[in-house]
Design an enzyme around this catalytic site. Structure first.
Site, PDB file in Angstrom:
ATOM      1  N   GLU A  77      20.630  71.896-139.111  1.00  0.00           N
ATOM      2  CA  GLU A  77      20.185  73.088-138.390  1.00  0.00           C
ATOM      3  C   GLU A  77      18.692  73.334-138.589  1.00  0.00           C
ATOM      4  O   GLU A  77      18.210  74.461-138.500  1.00  0.00           O
ATOM      5  CB  GLU A  77      21.010  74.304-138.808  1.00  0.00           C
ATOM      6  CG  GLU A  77      22.472  74.182-138.418  1.00  0.00           C
ATOM      7  CD  GLU A  77      23.075  75.460-137.870  1.00  0.00           C
ATOM      8  OE1 GLU A  77      22.328  76.419-137.600  1.00  0.00           O
ATOM      9  OE2 GLU A  77      24.303  75.483-137.687  1.00  0.00           O
ATOM     10  N   HIS A 134      21.570  77.514-135.108  1.00  0.00           N
ATOM     11  CA  HIS A 134      20.201  77.215-134.702  1.00  0.00           C
ATOM     12  C   HIS A 134      20.149  75.984-133.804  1.00  0.00           C
ATOM     13  O   HIS A 134      20.777  74.966-134.104  1.00  0.00           O
ATOM     14  CB  HIS A 134      19.321  76.970-135.934  1.00  0.00           C
ATOM     15  CG  HIS A 134      19.221  78.156-136.837  1.00  0.00           C
ATOM     16  ND1 HIS A 134      20.252  78.537-137.664  1.00  0.00           N
ATOM     17  CD2 HIS A 134      18.225  79.057-137.025  1.00  0.00           C
ATOM     18  CE1 HIS A 134      19.889  79.629-138.329  1.00  0.00           C
ATOM     19  NE2 HIS A 134      18.673  79.960-137.957  1.00  0.00           N
ATOM     20  N   LYS A 161      23.717  85.731-135.885  1.00  0.00           N
ATOM     21  CA  LYS A 161      22.350  85.247-135.646  1.00  0.00           C
ATOM     22  C   LYS A 161      22.367  83.965-134.811  1.00  0.00           C
ATOM     23  O   LYS A 161      23.045  83.000-135.160  1.00  0.00           O
ATOM     24  CB  LYS A 161      21.633  84.983-136.972  1.00  0.00           C
ATOM     25  CG  LYS A 161      20.202  84.460-136.792  1.00  0.00           C
ATOM     26  CD  LYS A 161      19.586  84.052-138.114  1.00  0.00           C
ATOM     27  CE  LYS A 161      18.193  83.469-137.910  1.00  0.00           C
ATOM     28  NZ  LYS A 161      17.657  82.868-139.157  1.00  0.00           N
TER      29      LYS A 161
END
Length: 241
Positions: A77, A134, A161
């Site tokens: 990530e 991510h 997130k």
């Protein structure tokens, strides 16, 4: 309160040695952030729980009442550490059990079922969990981004997130639109950002679309497109007022 009012500013702290980490933690907290994130994947002693807990205690002493987010970003990530799933779990649970951290970042998407178990274990340690995902090379389509947030939500993360990399301005707008839409489908706070120079506006538009935390730099950025914390605070306060 994360999720209320102006987006909170989190400053990442990185470093390979204990002295470097402590120095940067002091520099960060002196600027008055709402949170500080220790990016522990850069620490040379990350695989030794005793070393991690020693640094955590010293960082905690530097920060006082400022909340501390503990993050180990893996290579898959965009981070600095290649580690097995079991070792990753052990590092996070060890940090959570130290009593020195307030929030722990958990990478969710590679095995959501496994992540749900880890999140449950971390909750038992008394920490708040940020579920994260991510994409450093692209921006997924809008349906996939919604699914990613939903999967983190269902895994039990307290805060969701998502960070993506745009190729076009339209990618940035899609990330903002998905954020604004999904905030009406969850009670959990969101943190979203479009990285790089092209996506910088997403780091400032959180109050408009529902992203509750933004990451600003003091000495060096932990991700492309991070804005200097002092400049960010001025802009956020201007937009808020």
């Amino acid at each position: 309160m994360i999720g209320e009012g102006m987006p909170k500013i989190c400053v990442p702290v990185m470093g390979g040695t204990e002295n470097e980490i402590i120095r940067r933690a002091k520099e960060a907290v002196a600027k008055g952030p709402d949170l500080v994130e220790w990016r522990a994947d850069f620490f040379s002693g990350i695989r030794n729980e005793k070393n991690v807990c020693t640094v955590l205690k010293k960082v905690r002493n530097c920060l006082g009442e400022t909340p501390l987010l503990f993050t180990v970003r893996t290579e898959r990530e965009g981070g600095a550490l290649a580690v097995s799933a079991d070792a990753y779990d052990g590092i996070l649970t060890g940090a959570a059990g130290s009593g020195q951290v307030d929030l722990v970042d958990v990478e969710v998407m590679h095995d959501a079922v496994h992540a749900a178990g880890l999140i449950e274990s971390l909750h038992k340690k008394g920490v708040t969990v940020i579920g994260s995902n991510h994409h450093f090379h692209d921006t997924p389509d809008s349906a996939e981004m919604r699914n990613i947030l939903s999967d983190m939500d269902q895994a039990g993360a307290d805060i969701l997130k998502l960070a993506v990399m745009p190729d076009t301005a339209k990618d940035v707008l899609r990330l903002l639109a998905v954020t604004e839409e999904y905030r009406r489908h969850t009670a959990r706070p969101l943190i979203t950002m479009s990285m790089g120079r092209l996506g910088a506006v997403s780091r400032l538009a959180g109050e408009l679309v529902g992203s509750s935390v933004t990451f600003g730099s003091v000495t060096e950025a932990s991700a492309p497109g991070q804005i200097d914390m002092a400049d960010m605070k001025k802009i956020l306060m201007l937009l808020h007022s």
